[in-house]
Write an enzyme that holds these catalytic residues in place. Structure first.
Site, short mmCIF file in Angstrom:
data_model
loop_
_atom_site.label_atom_id
_atom_site.label_comp_id
_atom_site.label_asym_id
_atom_site.label_seq_id
_atom_site.Cartn_x
_atom_site.Cartn_y
_atom_site.Cartn_z
N GLY A 137 1.61 -4.22 5.55
CA GLY A 137 1.51 -4.30 4.10
C GLY A 137 1.15 -2.96 3.49
O GLY A 137 0.90 -1.99 4.21
N PRO A 138 1.12 -2.90 2.14
CA PRO A 138 0.84 -1.63 1.47
C PRO A 138 -0.62 -1.21 1.56
O PRO A 138 -1.50 -2.05 1.72
CB PRO A 138 1.22 -1.92 0.01
CG PRO A 138 1.09 -3.39 -0.13
CD PRO A 138 1.38 -3.99 1.21
N VAL A 139 -0.84 0.11 1.44
CA VAL A 139 -2.21 0.66 1.45
C VAL A 139 -2.42 1.40 0.13
O VAL A 139 -1.57 2.20 -0.27
CB VAL A 139 -2.41 1.64 2.63
CG1 VAL A 139 -3.84 2.16 2.67
CG2 VAL A 139 -2.08 0.97 3.97
N ASP A 162 -0.75 1.07 19.57
CA ASP A 162 0.16 1.75 18.66
C ASP A 162 -0.35 3.13 18.28
O ASP A 162 -0.40 3.50 17.10
CB ASP A 162 0.40 0.92 17.42
CG ASP A 162 1.71 1.32 16.74
OD1 ASP A 162 2.59 1.87 17.42
OD2 ASP A 162 1.84 1.12 15.53
N LEU A 200 -0.74 4.64 -1.09
CA LEU A 200 -0.73 5.73 -0.12
C LEU A 200 0.46 5.61 0.83
O LEU A 200 0.91 6.59 1.42
CB LEU A 200 -2.01 5.70 0.72
CG LEU A 200 -3.31 6.03 0.00
CD1 LEU A 200 -4.50 5.63 0.84
CD2 LEU A 200 -3.35 7.52 -0.32
N GLY A 201 0.94 4.44 0.99
CA GLY A 201 2.05 4.22 1.91
C GLY A 201 2.13 2.74 2.22
O GLY A 201 1.35 1.93 1.71
N LYS A 241 -6.11 -1.92 2.37
CA LYS A 241 -4.87 -2.42 2.99
C LYS A 241 -4.69 -3.87 2.59
O LYS A 241 -5.54 -4.71 2.88
CB LYS A 241 -4.96 -2.27 4.52
CG LYS A 241 -3.65 -2.57 5.20
CD LYS A 241 -3.69 -2.28 6.69
CE LYS A 241 -3.38 -0.85 7.00
NZ LYS A 241 -2.83 -0.66 8.35
N GLY A 267 2.79 0.24 5.64
CA GLY A 267 3.08 0.04 7.05
C GLY A 267 3.56 -1.38 7.27
O GLY A 267 3.76 -2.14 6.32
N GLY A 268 3.69 -1.74 8.51
CA GLY A 268 4.20 -3.07 8.85
C GLY A 268 3.27 -4.20 8.45
O GLY A 268 3.67 -5.35 8.41
N1 LIG Z 1 -8.08 5.16 5.58
C1 LIG Z 1 -7.04 5.84 5.08
N2 LIG Z 1 -7.24 6.99 4.41
C2 LIG Z 1 -6.20 7.70 3.90
N3 LIG Z 1 -4.91 7.33 4.02
C3 LIG Z 1 -4.64 6.20 4.68
C4 LIG Z 1 -5.68 5.39 5.24
N4 LIG Z 1 -5.10 4.34 5.86
C5 LIG Z 1 -3.78 4.47 5.70
N5 LIG Z 1 -3.49 5.58 4.99
C6 LIG Z 1 -2.16 6.05 4.58
O1 LIG Z 1 -1.36 4.93 4.28
C7 LIG Z 1 -0.13 4.99 4.99
C8 LIG Z 1 0.22 3.59 5.47
O2 LIG Z 1 -0.70 3.22 6.47
P1 LIG Z 1 -0.43 2.07 7.52
O3 LIG Z 1 -1.43 2.22 8.60
O4 LIG Z 1 -0.42 0.76 6.83
O5 LIG Z 1 1.05 2.32 7.98
P2 LIG Z 1 1.73 3.24 9.07
O6 LIG Z 1 0.73 3.64 10.10
O7 LIG Z 1 2.48 4.31 8.36
O8 LIG Z 1 2.79 2.22 9.64
P3 LIG Z 1 2.52 1.05 10.66
O9 LIG Z 1 1.68 0.00 9.98
O10 LIG Z 1 3.85 0.54 11.00
O11 LIG Z 1 1.79 1.68 11.77
C9 LIG Z 1 -0.37 5.94 6.17
O12 LIG Z 1 0.76 6.70 6.40
C10 LIG Z 1 -1.52 6.81 5.73
O13 LIG Z 1 -1.05 8.05 5.28
#
Ligand SMILES: Nc1ncnc2c1ncn2[C@@H]1O[C@H](COP(=O)(O)OP(=O)(O)OP(=O)(O)O)[C@@H](O)[C@H]1O
Length: 397
Positions: free
Chosen positions: A64-66, A177, A58-59, A80, A61-62
């Site tokens: 790790g991958p989700v 954040d 899905l993406g 995550k 973040g800092g």
């Molecule tokens: N519970 C969830 N349901 C659907 N999508 C999700 C969920 N959690 C995260 N995501 C998707 O995964 C992506 C990465 O999430 P993550 O929270 O790890 O990173 P981020 O918020 O983009 O960056 P950072 O960790 O630096 O805040 C998000 O942009 C979001 O679209």
């Protein structure tokens, strides 16, 4: 084998392995206990995400991958996979995750459970279908889906979620954040705050500041960025920035008013002072906007982003203001906005430390916007922490 030996043998067999029914009961008991403790087996998550297949990512973040996953009972989850930078032990991680899994509110993403497998640590969240707000709000073709009613719903939803984290959960949780990519939207467009409590899972080893720097570009309260003074009012500041982004449809970090070179906050304040606030409203909202409500939200956002944290309202007050029938009555006049923290504006003492400070995460969707994510939990009695021992960056004062 004589009679007594045979009796003993069958008794021991029974005692050791139990009957099939007992074994089933035991397995059921184990399953129930792990459910109660919210533990997921690694195999379950491997199978849910098809071995963490890139297609299901899905993406990133800092932390790790989700990945998107589907459990055998049909539930959709977001898994995550935490990067290995956390120096927290297995037991501590499990305790913290267990605690966070108890945080439950309509406007906070539900942490279903966690998994520890060797050096791997994973968090399992409910999957939120519309994913993160940034993916909609800052994409011109998708932004239209967010009419004023939905945006106002997000503004009130995030406020209620933050109020819960600050005042009503078992501990005071300062998110640290709040930003568009940490607000997820479900199928009914209900806003859900994600990434809360990350500092509990990533406690900082004070001698090693090589993981992430807390906070995000353009959302950080100045007193937190410059002096490490952390309080619930830091979240209020970030919330104010988010509200202005929702109203204008503009990302605070890439905002650049060509002629005057103002920041989003300065521009909003200037227009407010000139009694022209409605001119900052996103043009795609033209047909759906409720003028009185949007005017109140602009004033509210400006109260939240004031330089002096004492002047910013609490989340409780914000929730009350948002629920008023006649919106703008009894609202104070906002003073000048503070300058939001940015990694490009490090104060001198901070720069001196920058050789040991780096960002370890890669950011898929918006690298410019993200410096790090952390959150912290303090006891309710010490909601203001001058020295944040769970912080991600060196505290300066
Ligand atoms: N519970 C969830 N349901 C659907 N999508 C999700 C969920 N959690 C995260 N995501 C998707 O995964 C992506 C990465 O999430 P993550 O929270 O790890 O990173 P981020 O918020 O983009 O960056 P950072 O960790 O630096 O805040 C998000 O942009 C979001 O679209």
């Amino acid at each position: 084998m004589d009679k007594s030996q045979s009796f003993l043998h069958s008794f021991l067999q029974h005692f050791k392995f139990g009957s099939t029914t007992e074994r089933n009961n035991e397995a059921e008991l184990k399953r129930m206990t792990s459910q109660e403790q919210k533990i997921f087996s690694y195999e379950t998550l491997v199978s849910a995400t098809k071995n963490f297949n890139a297609i299901h990512k899905l993406g990133e973040g800092g932390f790790g991958p989700v990945y998107k996953g589907k459990l055998s009972d049909g539930r959709e989850v977001a898994v995550k996979r935490l990067s290995h930078t956390s120096n927290q032990g297995k037991k501590e991680f499990m305790n913290e995750a267990k605690l966070l899994a108890r945080v439950q509110h309509r406007n906070v993403v539900n942490l279903l459970g966690y998994c520890v497998h060797g050096t791997e640590k994973l968090l399992v969240y409910e999957y939120v279908p519309h994913e993160s707000l940034d993916k909609l709000l800052f994409k011109s073709e998708k932004r239209k889906q967010l009419d004023w009613k939905r945006r106002f719903g997000i503004i009130t939803g995030v406020a209620k979620g933050l109020l819960y984290l600050h005042e009503d959960s078992h501990n005071c949780i300062i998110h640290r954040d709040i930003k568009a990519s940490n607000i997820l939207l479900d199928e009914k467009w209900t806003a859900k705050i994600a990434d809360f409590g990350m500092a509990r899972l990533f406690p900082e080893d004070q001698t090693q500041v090589n993981t992430r720097v807390a906070g995000t570009n353009g959302y950080m309260a100045p007193e937190y960025m410059m002096h490490g003074k952390l309080s619930v009012k830091a979240d209020v500041f970030s919330y104010g920035v988010l509200v202005l982004e929702l109203i204008t449809g503009q990302r605070n970090t890439s905002f650049n008013l060509e002629v005057e070179g103002l920041t989003l906050l300065d521009w909003a304040y200037k227009m407010y002072k000139k009694r022209k606030s409605l001119e900052i409203v996103d043009s795609t909202l033209a047909s759906t906007v409720v003028t009185e409500q949007v005017g109140m939200c602009i004033q509210l956002a400006l109260l939240c982003t004031q330089g002096d944290p004492q002047l910013r309202p609490t989340m409780r007050r914000i929730v009350v203001m948002l629920s008023r029938k006649s919106p703008q009555s009894h609202m104070e006049e906002p003073t000048r906005p503070g300058i939001p923290g940015s990694r490009y504006r490090r104060p001198p003492r901070y720069s001196a430390l920058s050789s040991t400070v780096g960002t370890s995460g890669s950011h898929s969707s918006d690298s410019s916007n993200t410096l790090t994510v952390t959150a912290t939990i303090t006891s309710k009695s010490s909601a203001t922490a001058e020295l944040d021992l769970r912080g991600k960056r060196p505290m300066l004062d």
